[in-house]
Design a protein around this motif. Structure first.
Motif, PDB file in Angstrom:
ATOM      1  N   ASP A  47       0.818  -1.216   0.000  1.00  0.00           N
ATOM      2  CA  ASP A  47       0.000   0.000   0.000  1.00  0.00           C
ATOM      3  C   ASP A  47       0.853   1.269   0.000  1.00  0.00           C
ATOM      4  O   ASP A  47       0.402   2.325  -0.430  1.00  0.00           O
ATOM      5  CB  ASP A  47      -0.920   0.028   1.225  1.00  0.00           C
ATOM      6  CG  ASP A  47      -1.850  -1.162   1.262  1.00  0.00           C
ATOM      7  OD1 ASP A  47      -2.455  -1.469   0.227  1.00  0.00           O
ATOM      8  OD2 ASP A  47      -1.970  -1.787   2.338  1.00  0.00           O
ATOM      9  N   LYS A  48       2.042   1.156   0.532  1.00  0.00           N
ATOM     10  CA  LYS A  48       2.946   2.303   0.627  1.00  0.00           C
ATOM     11  C   LYS A  48       4.357   1.812   0.342  1.00  0.00           C
ATOM     12  O   LYS A  48       4.794   0.790   0.880  1.00  0.00           O
ATOM     13  CB  LYS A  48       2.864   2.925   2.018  1.00  0.00           C
ATOM     14  CG  LYS A  48       3.603   4.255   2.160  1.00  0.00           C
ATOM     15  CD  LYS A  48       3.382   4.861   3.523  1.00  0.00           C
ATOM     16  CE  LYS A  48       2.088   5.603   3.658  1.00  0.00           C
ATOM     17  NZ  LYS A  48       1.959   6.836   2.948  1.00  0.00           N
ATOM     18  N   ASP A  49       5.081   2.548  -0.484  1.00  0.00           N
ATOM     19  CA  ASP A  49       6.438   2.171  -0.868  1.00  0.00           C
ATOM     20  C   ASP A  49       7.437   2.573   0.218  1.00  0.00           C
ATOM     21  O   ASP A  49       7.315   3.653   0.813  1.00  0.00           O
ATOM     22  CB  ASP A  49       6.795   2.855  -2.199  1.00  0.00           C
ATOM     23  CG  ASP A  49       8.113   2.361  -2.743  1.00  0.00           C
ATOM     24  OD1 ASP A  49       9.083   3.141  -2.729  1.00  0.00           O
ATOM     25  OD2 ASP A  49       8.157   1.199  -3.168  1.00  0.00           O
ATOM     26  N   PHE A  50       8.412   1.722   0.452  1.00  0.00           N
ATOM     27  CA  PHE A  50       9.422   2.000   1.466  1.00  0.00           C
ATOM     28  C   PHE A  50      10.222   3.269   1.124  1.00  0.00           C
ATOM     29  O   PHE A  50      10.604   4.025   2.018  1.00  0.00           O
ATOM     30  CB  PHE A  50      10.366   0.803   1.625  1.00  0.00           C
ATOM     31  CG  PHE A  50      11.213   0.882   2.855  1.00  0.00           C
ATOM     32  CD1 PHE A  50      10.690   0.547   4.095  1.00  0.00           C
ATOM     33  CD2 PHE A  50      12.529   1.320   2.795  1.00  0.00           C
ATOM     34  CE1 PHE A  50      11.452   0.632   5.249  1.00  0.00           C
ATOM     35  CE2 PHE A  50      13.305   1.408   3.936  1.00  0.00           C
ATOM     36  CZ  PHE A  50      12.768   1.065   5.167  1.00  0.00           C
ATOM     37  N   LYS A  51      10.429   3.520  -0.134  1.00  0.00           N
ATOM     38  CA  LYS A  51      11.169   4.726  -0.565  1.00  0.00           C
ATOM     39  C   LYS A  51      10.437   5.998  -0.129  1.00  0.00           C
ATOM     40  O   LYS A  51      11.068   6.992   0.222  1.00  0.00           O
ATOM     41  CB  LYS A  51      11.351   4.731  -2.093  1.00  0.00           C
ATOM     42  CG  LYS A  51      12.257   3.641  -2.604  1.00  0.00           C
ATOM     43  CD  LYS A  51      13.688   3.970  -2.301  1.00  0.00           C
ATOM     44  CE  LYS A  51      14.592   2.903  -2.886  1.00  0.00           C
ATOM     45  NZ  LYS A  51      15.909   2.918  -2.303  1.00  0.00           N
ATOM     46  N   GLU A  52       9.115   5.939  -0.125  1.00  0.00           N
ATOM     47  CA  GLU A  52       8.321   7.079   0.325  1.00  0.00           C
ATOM     48  C   GLU A  52       8.572   7.350   1.814  1.00  0.00           C
ATOM     49  O   GLU A  52       8.684   8.499   2.233  1.00  0.00           O
ATOM     50  CB  GLU A  52       6.833   6.799   0.074  1.00  0.00           C
ATOM     51  CG  GLU A  52       5.923   7.947   0.426  1.00  0.00           C
ATOM     52  CD  GLU A  52       4.450   7.611   0.193  1.00  0.00           C
ATOM     53  OE1 GLU A  52       3.614   8.274   0.832  1.00  0.00           O
ATOM     54  OE2 GLU A  52       4.146   6.702  -0.602  1.00  0.00           O
ATOM     55  N   LEU A  53       8.678   6.284   2.594  1.00  0.00           N
ATOM     56  CA  LEU A  53       8.987   6.444   4.020  1.00  0.00           C
ATOM     57  C   LEU A  53      10.362   7.070   4.200  1.00  0.00           C
ATOM     58  O   LEU A  53      10.537   7.983   5.010  1.00  0.00           O
ATOM     59  CB  LEU A  53       8.935   5.089   4.739  1.00  0.00           C
ATOM     60  CG  LEU A  53       7.578   4.415   4.841  1.00  0.00           C
ATOM     61  CD1 LEU A  53       7.727   3.052   5.504  1.00  0.00           C
ATOM     62  CD2 LEU A  53       6.601   5.275   5.614  1.00  0.00           C
ATOM     63  N   GLU A  54      11.338   6.575   3.460  1.00  0.00           N
ATOM     64  CA  GLU A  54      12.705   7.107   3.566  1.00  0.00           C
ATOM     65  C   GLU A  54      12.753   8.596   3.225  1.00  0.00           C
ATOM     66  O   GLU A  54      13.493   9.356   3.845  1.00  0.00           O
ATOM     67  CB  GLU A  54      13.649   6.345   2.632  1.00  0.00           C
ATOM     68  CG  GLU A  54      13.977   4.947   3.116  1.00  0.00           C
ATOM     69  CD  GLU A  54      14.915   4.225   2.163  1.00  0.00           C
ATOM     70  OE1 GLU A  54      15.933   3.696   2.644  1.00  0.00           O
ATOM     71  OE2 GLU A  54      14.629   4.202   0.947  1.00  0.00           O
ATOM     72  N   ALA A  55      11.951   9.002   2.259  1.00  0.00           N
ATOM     73  CA  ALA A  55      11.939  10.399   1.837  1.00  0.00           C
ATOM     74  C   ALA A  55      11.258  11.316   2.854  1.00  0.00           C
ATOM     75  O   ALA A  55      11.586  12.498   2.936  1.00  0.00           O
ATOM     76  CB  ALA A  55      11.242  10.521   0.480  1.00  0.00           C
ATOM     77  N   ASN A  56      10.321  10.786   3.624  1.00  0.00           N
ATOM     78  CA  ASN A  56       9.516  11.621   4.510  1.00  0.00           C
ATOM     79  C   ASN A  56       9.856  11.551   5.994  1.00  0.00           C
ATOM     80  O   ASN A  56       9.327  12.335   6.773  1.00  0.00           O
ATOM     81  CB  ASN A  56       8.036  11.278   4.326  1.00  0.00           C
ATOM     82  CG  ASN A  56       7.541  11.672   2.954  1.00  0.00           C
ATOM     83  OD1 ASN A  56       7.852  12.744   2.451  1.00  0.00           O
ATOM     84  ND2 ASN A  56       6.781  10.792   2.324  1.00  0.00           N
ATOM     85  N   TYR A  57      10.724  10.610   6.393  1.00  0.00           N
ATOM     86  CA  TYR A  57      11.008  10.435   7.815  1.00  0.00           C
ATOM     87  C   TYR A  57      12.505  10.351   8.069  1.00  0.00           C
ATOM     88  O   TYR A  57      13.261   9.867   7.237  1.00  0.00           O
ATOM     89  CB  TYR A  57      10.311   9.174   8.358  1.00  0.00           C
ATOM     90  CG  TYR A  57       8.805   9.268   8.286  1.00  0.00           C
ATOM     91  CD1 TYR A  57       8.082   9.884   9.300  1.00  0.00           C
ATOM     92  CD2 TYR A  57       8.106   8.770   7.188  1.00  0.00           C
ATOM     93  CE1 TYR A  57       6.705  10.000   9.239  1.00  0.00           C
ATOM     94  CE2 TYR A  57       6.721   8.875   7.121  1.00  0.00           C
ATOM     95  CZ  TYR A  57       6.034   9.493   8.144  1.00  0.00           C
ATOM     96  OH  TYR A  57       4.680   9.607   8.073  1.00  0.00           O
ATOM     97  N   ASP A  58      12.924  10.817   9.230  1.00  0.00           N
ATOM     98  CA  ASP A  58      14.338  10.776   9.617  1.00  0.00           C
ATOM     99  C   ASP A  58      14.739   9.420  10.184  1.00  0.00           C
ATOM    100  O   ASP A  58      15.895   9.016  10.096  1.00  0.00           O
ATOM    101  CB  ASP A  58      14.619  11.850  10.677  1.00  0.00           C
ATOM    102  CG  ASP A  58      14.379  13.247  10.124  1.00  0.00           C
ATOM    103  OD1 ASP A  58      14.717  13.490   8.951  1.00  0.00           O
ATOM    104  OD2 ASP A  58      13.828  14.086  10.872  1.00  0.00           O
TER     105      ASP A  58
END
Length: 188
Positions: A47-58
């Motif tokens: 549902d959500k790509d891991f790359k999106e998490l990396e881009a949005n969170y520290d």
């Protein structure tokens, strides 16, 4: 998180008679109040790509979970009436929360056999009793003194009417011509 509710095994795996779900929810509410963002029904990689998490969170913490069980390698365990513990326990908790449950495992008025001697096995036998099983047996390959589960859970299960069969190792689940389980062959 992939589930409808936070808490993982505390929420879905441990029966409510051992851990009140209000206590788990209270902790989750404290975390949300402290600033945690919680997203339910969301599977990373689907549902959500891991790359999106990396881009949005520290920082990213992966709490993968421990819900995948494994079969014991017993002949006949691929029968439709043989289940993994987490399938059973999770389905009961989901039903208790009023959530939709696919393939609910109804043990009411059934003869239930649980294989194992740990706390998860004790959760299954005690839940089966509460769900109205006709009889509940626990097969364990060692003796009572060598059960990995807590003594308290064993005593509670015993008090609730669970029959323990020690020094017994299942070798085959015997199926009748209609595909129903008729017996279990064990080695004493």
């Amino acid at each position: 998180m992939r589930a409808n509710r936070a808490g993982g095994l505390l929420t879905y795996g441990i029966p409510g008679f051992k851990l009140e779900k209000e206590r788990v929810q209270r902790r989750i509410d404290w975390l949300i109040k402290a600033g945690m963002n919680l997203y339910t029904n969301c599977e990373i990689g689907k549902d959500k790509d891991f790359k999106e998490l990396e881009a949005n969170y520290d920082a990213i913490y992966l709490g993968i979970g421990a819900t995948k069980g494994k079969y014991a390698g017993i002949d006949g365990e691929d029968n439709d009436n043989v289940y993994l513990a987490m399938q059973f326990l999770t389905a009961i908790q989901k039903r208790n929360f009023g959530e939709e449950v696919e393939n609910f495992i109804d043990v009411k008025d059934k003869k239930v056999v649980v294989i194992g001697g740990g706390d998860t096995a004790m959760d299954c036998v005690r839940t089966s009793v509460r769900e109205g099983a006709k009889s509940v047996k626990c097969l364990y390959r060692r003796d009572e003194a060598n059960m990995p589960g807590s003594k308290k859970e064993f005593v509670n299960a015993n008090d609730e009417g669970v029959e323990f069969v020690f020094l017994t190792a299942p070798k085959k689940i015997n199926i009748d011509e209609n595909g129903n389980i008729k017996s279990i062959t064990c080695v004493k």
